[in-house]
Scaffold this active site. Structure first.
Site, PDB file in Angstrom:
ATOM      1  N   SER A 117       0.783  -1.288   0.050  1.00  0.00           N
ATOM      2  CA  SER A 117      -0.105   0.101   0.069  1.00  0.00           C
ATOM      3  C   SER A 117       0.926   1.274   0.019  1.00  0.00           C
ATOM      4  O   SER A 117       2.047   1.097  -0.231  1.00  0.00           O
ATOM      5  CB  SER A 117      -0.934  -0.100   0.974  1.00  0.00           C
ATOM      6  OG  SER A 117      -1.897   0.794   1.046  1.00  0.00           O
ATOM      7  N   ASN A 118       0.313   2.329   0.334  1.00  0.00           N
ATOM      8  CA  ASN A 118       1.073   3.547   0.471  1.00  0.00           C
ATOM      9  C   ASN A 118       0.564   4.434   1.559  1.00  0.00           C
ATOM     10  O   ASN A 118      -0.241   3.990   2.374  1.00  0.00           O
ATOM     11  CB  ASN A 118       0.955   4.431  -0.858  1.00  0.00           C
ATOM     12  CG  ASN A 118      -0.192   4.572  -1.229  1.00  0.00           C
ATOM     13  OD1 ASN A 118      -1.182   5.329  -0.591  1.00  0.00           O
ATOM     14  ND2 ASN A 118      -0.939   3.910  -2.125  1.00  0.00           N
ATOM     15  N   HIS A 119       1.028   5.767   1.714  1.00  0.00           N
ATOM     16  CA  HIS A 119       0.763   6.382   3.051  1.00  0.00           C
ATOM     17  C   HIS A 119      -0.465   7.450   2.929  1.00  0.00           C
ATOM     18  O   HIS A 119      -0.735   7.987   3.725  1.00  0.00           O
ATOM     19  CB  HIS A 119       1.980   7.449   3.300  1.00  0.00           C
ATOM     20  CG  HIS A 119       3.107   6.467   3.982  1.00  0.00           C
ATOM     21  ND1 HIS A 119       2.941   5.585   4.975  1.00  0.00           N
ATOM     22  CD2 HIS A 119       4.520   6.451   3.112  1.00  0.00           C
ATOM     23  CE1 HIS A 119       4.616   5.366   4.905  1.00  0.00           C
ATOM     24  NE2 HIS A 119       5.163   5.540   3.969  1.00  0.00           N
ATOM     25  N   ALA A 164      -4.869   7.466  -4.420  1.00  0.00           N
ATOM     26  CA  ALA A 164      -3.336   6.990  -4.564  1.00  0.00           C
ATOM     27  C   ALA A 164      -3.409   5.392  -4.772  1.00  0.00           C
ATOM     28  O   ALA A 164      -3.144   4.756  -4.020  1.00  0.00           O
ATOM     29  CB  ALA A 164      -2.469   7.360  -3.530  1.00  0.00           C
TER      30      ALA A 164
END
Length: 218
Positions: free
Chosen positions: A28-30, A96
């Site tokens: 995943s991402n932030h 995102a």
């Protein structure tokens, strides 16, 4: 409230996606989803009926005029967005989305071994580009670009290659911008050639700036 948005239908994507490796791990991402949620709120408060396709986020969303469609993976986000887009007047792709996902997902937890672990990844579907290729006359498509080098070049390239009408550029080089902040600093690039840079502001005020430009472009 803005009468130009009354009766308009808007699609907004927000948050990250999660691509499973096994039952307990994922890529995943932030992203928190805060920017996209702020845009959904701003569109709804100005009169639009908003469908918010939201990846995993800890931010509660209870906004009049906003219907939340929760998703987890990039493919789920694509399917939800593609289903809504044909009837949308405005689409803001603020999520995102993971660019890659594991080719195979283990049904059991991957055990720690003494050696290195190699993962084979495959590209996920480009939601912004796919919707851009399906865009009809009268639809307005907005994309986001998060960059840390050659920011303008990449933003303008994305504007053209994705068939977008507006690209919102976030630079990781700007203090207090991007993921994990309550503030943001953006530059807008429009298909007509306009370039508009804003100073650092709370994300809800940034959302108001973006929606103001959307209204002007309608």
């Amino acid at each position: 409230f803005n009468p130009r948005l009354k009766g308009k239908k808007a699609l907004v994507t927000a948050g990250p996606t999660q691509e499973a490796l096994d039952p307990v791990r994922y890529i995943s991402n932030h992203s928190t989803g805060q920017m996209g949620i702020a845009i959904a709120r701003e569109l709804a408060q100005n009169g639009a009926a908003v469908d918010l396709v939201l990846g995993p986020s800890s931010i509660p969303v209870n906004i009049p005029g906003v219907r939340v469609i929760p998703v987890i993976t990039a493919e789920e986000m694509y399917e939800a967005s593609a289903g809504i887009f044909p009837e949308a007047d405005i689409a803001v792709m603020a999520a995102a989305v993971s660019d890659y996902a594991p080719v195979t997902v283990s049904s059991e937890k991957i055990k720690k071994d003494s050696g290195a672990l190699s993962l084979e990844l495959t590209r996920t579907r480009d939601i912004l580009k796919t919707l851009g290729e399906r865009k009809k006359a009268g639809q307005l498509l907005v994309g986001f670009a998060l960059e840390n080098r050659d920011e303008k070049t990449y933003a303008l390239g994305k504007l053209e290659s994705k068939h977008a009408d507006l690209i919102v550029l976030n630079s990781l080089n700007d203090e207090g911008a991007g993921f994990g902040f309550d503030t943001n600093q953006v530059t807008l690039f429009e298909k007509g050639g306009a370039e508009i840079r804003f100073g650092r502001k709370p994300k809800q005020e940034v959302a108001a700036d973006i929606v103001d430009r959307i209204i002007k472009l309608l």
